[in-house]
Motif scaffolding. Structure first.
Motif, PDB file in Angstrom:
ATOM      1  N   LEU A   8      58.384 -75.782 -57.569  1.00 18.64           N
ATOM      2  CA  LEU A   8      57.160 -76.616 -56.943  1.00 18.64           C
ATOM      3  C   LEU A   8      55.877 -75.661 -57.247  1.00 18.64           C
ATOM      4  O   LEU A   8      56.013 -74.485 -56.832  1.00 18.64           O
ATOM      5  CB  LEU A   8      57.377 -76.956 -55.506  1.00 18.64           C
ATOM      6  N   ASN A   9      54.812 -76.320 -57.449  1.00 17.59           N
ATOM      7  CA  ASN A   9      53.582 -75.594 -57.781  1.00 17.59           C
ATOM      8  C   ASN A   9      52.485 -76.227 -57.091  1.00 17.59           C
ATOM      9  O   ASN A   9      52.265 -77.771 -57.463  1.00 17.59           O
ATOM     10  CB  ASN A   9      53.015 -75.485 -59.765  1.00 17.59           C
ATOM     11  N   GLY A  10      51.835 -75.658 -56.293  1.00 22.41           N
ATOM     12  CA  GLY A  10      50.694 -76.247 -55.395  1.00 22.41           C
ATOM     13  C   GLY A  10      49.383 -76.190 -56.238  1.00 22.41           C
ATOM     14  O   GLY A  10      49.387 -76.289 -57.495  1.00 22.41           O
ATOM     15  N   ILE A  47      66.630 -76.465 -63.854  1.00 24.41           N
ATOM     16  CA  ILE A  47      65.382 -76.404 -63.413  1.00 24.41           C
ATOM     17  C   ILE A  47      64.530 -77.553 -63.402  1.00 24.41           C
ATOM     18  O   ILE A  47      64.623 -78.325 -64.333  1.00 24.41           O
ATOM     19  CB  ILE A  47      64.503 -75.397 -64.601  1.00 24.41           C
ATOM     20  N   ASP A  48      64.071 -78.089 -62.369  1.00 26.85           N
ATOM     21  CA  ASP A  48      63.230 -79.304 -62.148  1.00 26.85           C
ATOM     22  C   ASP A  48      61.707 -78.685 -61.796  1.00 26.85           C
ATOM     23  O   ASP A  48      61.517 -78.320 -60.667  1.00 26.85           O
ATOM     24  CB  ASP A  48      63.766 -80.256 -61.221  1.00 26.85           C
ATOM     25  N   PHE A  49      60.911 -78.942 -62.791  1.00 24.93           N
ATOM     26  CA  PHE A  49      59.538 -78.053 -62.645  1.00 24.93           C
ATOM     27  C   PHE A  49      58.431 -78.945 -62.423  1.00 24.93           C
ATOM     28  O   PHE A  49      58.097 -79.935 -63.115  1.00 24.93           O
ATOM     29  CB  PHE A  49      59.196 -77.377 -63.704  1.00 24.93           C
ATOM     30  N   ARG A  50      57.836 -78.795 -61.367  1.00 21.99           N
ATOM     31  CA  ARG A  50      56.822 -79.611 -61.081  1.00 21.99           C
ATOM     32  C   ARG A  50      55.511 -79.174 -60.467  1.00 21.99           C
ATOM     33  O   ARG A  50      55.692 -78.003 -59.810  1.00 21.99           O
ATOM     34  CB  ARG A  50      57.243 -80.876 -59.789  1.00 21.99           C
ATOM     35  N   LEU A  73      62.201 -73.149 -55.234  1.00 23.40           N
ATOM     36  CA  LEU A  73      61.241 -72.333 -55.395  1.00 23.40           C
ATOM     37  C   LEU A  73      59.624 -72.743 -55.453  1.00 23.40           C
ATOM     38  O   LEU A  73      59.561 -73.681 -55.983  1.00 23.40           O
ATOM     39  CB  LEU A  73      61.651 -71.481 -57.065  1.00 23.40           C
ATOM     40  N   ILE A  74      58.976 -71.983 -54.808  1.00 27.76           N
ATOM     41  CA  ILE A  74      57.640 -72.747 -54.436  1.00 27.76           C
ATOM     42  C   ILE A  74      56.612 -71.966 -54.213  1.00 27.76           C
ATOM     43  O   ILE A  74      56.601 -70.713 -53.918  1.00 27.76           O
ATOM     44  CB  ILE A  74      57.497 -73.749 -53.188  1.00 27.76           C
TER      45      ILE A  74
END
Length: 145
Positions: A8-10, A47-50, A73-74
């Motif tokens: 996760l990416n904020g 990997i599930d990338f968002r 992983l954030i």
């Protein structure tokens, strides 16, 4: 079966490559995703990338991860320093969490020195640019083995 990692990416990470490259580097979020996917393949991880600029959407994805991921992983970005909601969601799902930051948050403005996410993370990597994602995935793979 491959271990599943939700990456996760904020907020504002969709602006990588153009936003303050002196701090965040010249790599784009697409570069980060490619690195995570390549590293995931090397480590046998799925990997599930968002990415989202919306706190509530990140919280929903974290909650959904309880049944769809083995670890998170954030890079919470600015929400690191403000979001009790993200802290609570990560704590509630009970999955291993790695926190990553492109810059060294401890060398920056004082308000960035505290992270609500760190209290629920098994580890924190900061200051190594996008390599921090690779290091975090390696650590999570080891933790899950």
């Amino acid at each position: 079966m491959a271990k599943r990692i939700l990456v996760l990416n904020g907020p504002n990470l969709n602006m990588l490559g153009t936003r303050e490259p002196g701090i965040y580097g010249a790599h784009t979020l697409g570069d980060v995703q490619a690195l995570c996917e390549t590293t995931g393949q090397e480590l046998g991880l799925s990997i599930d990338f968002r990415q989202s600029n919306h706190e509530g959407e990140l919280v929903t994805w974290i909650q959904e991860a309880q049944s769809s991921a083995d670890a998170i992983l954030i890079n919470p970005a600015a929400y690191s320093h403000t979001s009790v909601a993200i802290h609570d969601a990560l704590k509630a799902v009970g999955l291993p969490v790695a926190e990553v930051h492109l810059s060294n948050i401890h060398q920056r403005e004082p308000f960035r020195h505290h992270s609500y996410v760190s209290a629920v993370a098994v580890g924190v990597i900061c200051g190594f640019g996008i390599a921090g994602y690779r290091l975090s995935l390696m650590a999570l793979a080891e933790k899950l083995s």
